[in-house]
Scaffold this motif. Sequence first.
Motif, PDB file in Angstrom:
ATOM      1  N   PHE A   1       0.853  -1.180   0.000  1.00 16.04           N
ATOM      2  CA  PHE A   1       0.000   0.000   0.000  1.00 16.04           C
ATOM      3  C   PHE A   1       0.892   1.234   0.000  1.00 16.04           C
ATOM      4  CE2 PHE A   1      -2.736  -3.316   1.550  1.00 16.04           C
ATOM      5  CZ  PHE A   1      -3.960  -3.012   0.978  1.00 16.04           C
ATOM      6  N   TYR A   2       0.771   2.026  -1.044  1.00 17.21           N
ATOM      7  CA  TYR A   2       1.586   3.232  -1.148  1.00 17.21           C
ATOM      8  C   TYR A   2       0.981   4.394  -0.368  1.00 17.21           C
ATOM      9  CZ  TYR A   2       4.141   0.697  -4.667  1.00 17.21           C
ATOM     10  OH  TYR A   2       4.887  -0.240  -5.318  1.00 17.21           O
ATOM     11  N   GLU A   3      -0.287   4.293  -0.055  1.00 17.19           N
ATOM     12  CA  GLU A   3      -0.967   5.288   0.769  1.00 17.19           C
ATOM     13  C   GLU A   3      -1.472   4.575   2.022  1.00 17.19           C
ATOM     14  OE1 GLU A   3      -1.236   8.539   0.038  1.00 17.19           O
ATOM     15  OE2 GLU A   3      -0.176   8.255  -1.860  1.00 17.19           O
ATOM     16  N   PRO A   4      -1.515   5.248   3.165  1.00 11.52           N
ATOM     17  CA  PRO A   4      -1.998   4.601   4.377  1.00 11.52           C
ATOM     18  C   PRO A   4      -3.468   4.183   4.222  1.00 11.52           C
ATOM     19  CG  PRO A   4      -1.213   6.846   4.835  1.00 11.52           C
ATOM     20  CD  PRO A   4      -1.105   6.627   3.368  1.00 11.52           C
ATOM     21  N   SER A   5      -3.734   2.924   4.423  1.00  4.66           N
ATOM     22  CA  SER A   5      -5.096   2.414   4.318  1.00  4.66           C
ATOM     23  C   SER A   5      -5.224   1.194   5.214  1.00  4.66           C
ATOM     24  CB  SER A   5      -5.422   2.060   2.874  1.00  4.66           C
ATOM     25  OG  SER A   5      -6.733   1.577   2.787  1.00  4.66           O
ATOM     26  N   THR A   6      -5.283   1.425   6.498  1.00  3.49           N
ATOM     27  CA  THR A   6      -5.341   0.330   7.459  1.00  3.49           C
ATOM     28  C   THR A   6      -6.564  -0.542   7.237  1.00  3.49           C
ATOM     29  OG1 THR A   6      -4.206   1.701   9.072  1.00  3.49           O
ATOM     30  CG2 THR A   6      -5.362  -0.229   9.916  1.00  3.49           C
ATOM     31  N   ARG A   7      -7.713   0.070   6.985  1.00  7.24           N
ATOM     32  CA  ARG A   7      -8.943  -0.699   6.802  1.00  7.24           C
ATOM     33  C   ARG A   7      -8.842  -1.639   5.591  1.00  7.24           C
ATOM     34  NH1 ARG A   7     -14.034   2.915   6.306  1.00  7.24           N
ATOM     35  NH2 ARG A   7     -12.796   3.613   4.567  1.00  7.24           N
ATOM     36  N   THR A   8      -8.331  -1.152   4.468  1.00  5.27           N
ATOM     37  CA  THR A   8      -8.196  -1.987   3.280  1.00  5.27           C
ATOM     38  C   THR A   8      -7.164  -3.081   3.503  1.00  5.27           C
ATOM     39  OG1 THR A   8      -8.783  -0.120   1.877  1.00  5.27           O
ATOM     40  CG2 THR A   8      -7.694  -1.981   0.804  1.00  5.27           C
ATOM     41  N   SER A   9      -6.042  -2.734   4.088  1.00  3.60           N
ATOM     42  CA  SER A   9      -5.004  -3.719   4.365  1.00  3.60           C
ATOM     43  C   SER A   9      -5.529  -4.828   5.270  1.00  3.60           C
ATOM     44  CB  SER A   9      -3.802  -3.028   5.017  1.00  3.60           C
ATOM     45  OG  SER A   9      -2.810  -3.965   5.350  1.00  3.60           O
ATOM     46  N   CYS A  10      -6.242  -4.460   6.317  1.00  6.16           N
ATOM     47  CA  CYS A  10      -6.801  -5.464   7.235  1.00  6.16           C
ATOM     48  C   CYS A  10      -7.864  -6.312   6.548  1.00  6.16           C
ATOM     49  CB  CYS A  10      -7.388  -4.785   8.472  1.00  6.16           C
ATOM     50  SG  CYS A  10      -6.131  -4.096   9.557  1.00  6.16           S
ATOM     51  N   SER A  11      -8.657  -5.725   5.655  1.00  6.61           N
ATOM     52  CA  SER A  11      -9.668  -6.487   4.910  1.00  6.61           C
ATOM     53  C   SER A  11      -9.014  -7.538   4.029  1.00  6.61           C
ATOM     54  CB  SER A  11     -10.515  -5.550   4.042  1.00  6.61           C
ATOM     55  OG  SER A  11     -11.259  -4.677   4.827  1.00  6.61           O
ATOM     56  N   PHE A  12      -7.941  -7.191   3.339  1.00 13.76           N
ATOM     57  CA  PHE A  12      -7.227  -8.132   2.484  1.00 13.76           C
ATOM     58  C   PHE A  12      -6.676  -9.264   3.332  1.00 13.76           C
ATOM     59  CE2 PHE A  12      -5.983  -5.879  -1.681  1.00 13.76           C
ATOM     60  CZ  PHE A  12      -7.194  -5.208  -1.728  1.00 13.76           C
ATOM     61  N   THR A  13      -6.056  -8.944   4.461  1.00 16.27           N
ATOM     62  CA  THR A  13      -5.474  -9.952   5.346  1.00 16.27           C
ATOM     63  C   THR A  13      -6.552 -10.884   5.892  1.00 16.27           C
ATOM     64  OG1 THR A  13      -3.672  -8.450   5.940  1.00 16.27           O
ATOM     65  CG2 THR A  13      -4.088 -10.302   7.423  1.00 16.27           C
ATOM     66  N   ALA A  14      -7.666 -10.320   6.330  1.00 13.36           N
ATOM     67  CA  ALA A  14      -8.763 -11.133   6.868  1.00 13.36           C
ATOM     68  C   ALA A  14      -9.319 -12.075   5.801  1.00 13.36           C
ATOM     69  CB  ALA A  14      -9.864 -10.240   7.412  1.00 13.36           C
ATOM     70  N   ALA A  15      -9.499 -11.578   4.584  1.00 12.26           N
ATOM     71  CA  ALA A  15     -10.019 -12.417   3.495  1.00 12.26           C
ATOM     72  C   ALA A  15      -9.063 -13.570   3.201  1.00 12.26           C
ATOM     73  CB  ALA A  15     -10.234 -11.572   2.243  1.00 12.26           C
ATOM     74  N   MET A  16      -7.792 -13.308   3.157  1.00 16.26           N
ATOM     75  CA  MET A  16      -6.805 -14.358   2.900  1.00 16.26           C
ATOM     76  C   MET A  16      -6.855 -15.406   3.998  1.00 16.26           C
ATOM     77  SD  MET A  16      -4.550 -15.293   0.730  1.00 16.26           S
ATOM     78  CE  MET A  16      -3.055 -16.239   0.553  1.00 16.26           C
ATOM     79  N   MET A  17      -6.962 -14.980   5.237  1.00 15.71           N
ATOM     80  CA  MET A  17      -7.008 -15.920   6.369  1.00 15.71           C
ATOM     81  C   MET A  17      -8.281 -16.753   6.341  1.00 15.71           C
ATOM     82  SD  MET A  17      -5.324 -13.555   9.325  1.00 15.71           S
ATOM     83  CE  MET A  17      -5.357 -14.809  10.586  1.00 15.71           C
ATOM     84  N   ARG A  18      -9.407 -16.149   5.969  1.00 17.37           N
ATOM     85  CA  ARG A  18     -10.668 -16.905   5.887  1.00 17.37           C
ATOM     86  C   ARG A  18     -10.624 -17.983   4.827  1.00 17.37           C
ATOM     87  NH1 ARG A  18     -14.825 -11.886   6.300  1.00 17.37           N
ATOM     88  NH2 ARG A  18     -15.000 -11.888   8.566  1.00 17.37           N
ATOM     89  N   LEU A  19      -9.756 -17.805   3.842  1.00 16.79           N
ATOM     90  CA  LEU A  19      -9.646 -18.781   2.760  1.00 16.79           C
ATOM     91  C   LEU A  19      -8.437 -19.695   2.936  1.00 16.79           C
ATOM     92  CD1 LEU A  19     -10.721 -16.511  -0.215  1.00 16.79           C
ATOM     93  CD2 LEU A  19     -12.068 -18.247   0.993  1.00 16.79           C
ATOM     94  N   GLY A  20      -7.895 -19.734   4.139  1.00 14.05           N
ATOM     95  CA  GLY A  20      -6.879 -20.721   4.462  1.00 14.05           C
ATOM     96  C   GLY A  20      -5.445 -20.310   4.213  1.00 14.05           C
ATOM     97  N   GLY A  21      -5.220 -19.087   3.747  1.00 15.24           N
ATOM     98  CA  GLY A  21      -3.854 -18.645   3.425  1.00 15.24           C
ATOM     99  C   GLY A  21      -3.176 -18.021   4.600  1.00 15.24           C
TER     100      GLY A  21
END
Length: 82
Positions: free
Chosen positions: A62-82
């Motif tokens: 992320f080139y711009e601060p976006s904690t909410r988007t970054s956390c959403s991506f991480t959560a989605a990856m974890m929900r799918l086993g990654g």
Amino acid sequence: MSKMATSSYLTSSHQIGDCLKASDLSLQSVRKLCMKAEEMSRLVAEKGGDSRLQHRVLGSVFYEPSTRTSCSFTAAMMRLGG
């Protein structure tokens, strides 16, 4: 088919390709993406996730601060086993 970070994939048979701006997507691609999003939403609501991304790695920059988007991506990856 390569699973490298150079392209995004809906599934192995529904390639979107590189997308840097909304105009890069066709109407058909947007419809497929929305259908896949609905499918994934139902999967999470019914099962909490699955393991389709097990043994996969998500790299996000992320080139711009976006904690909410970054956390959403991480959560989605974890929900799918990654």
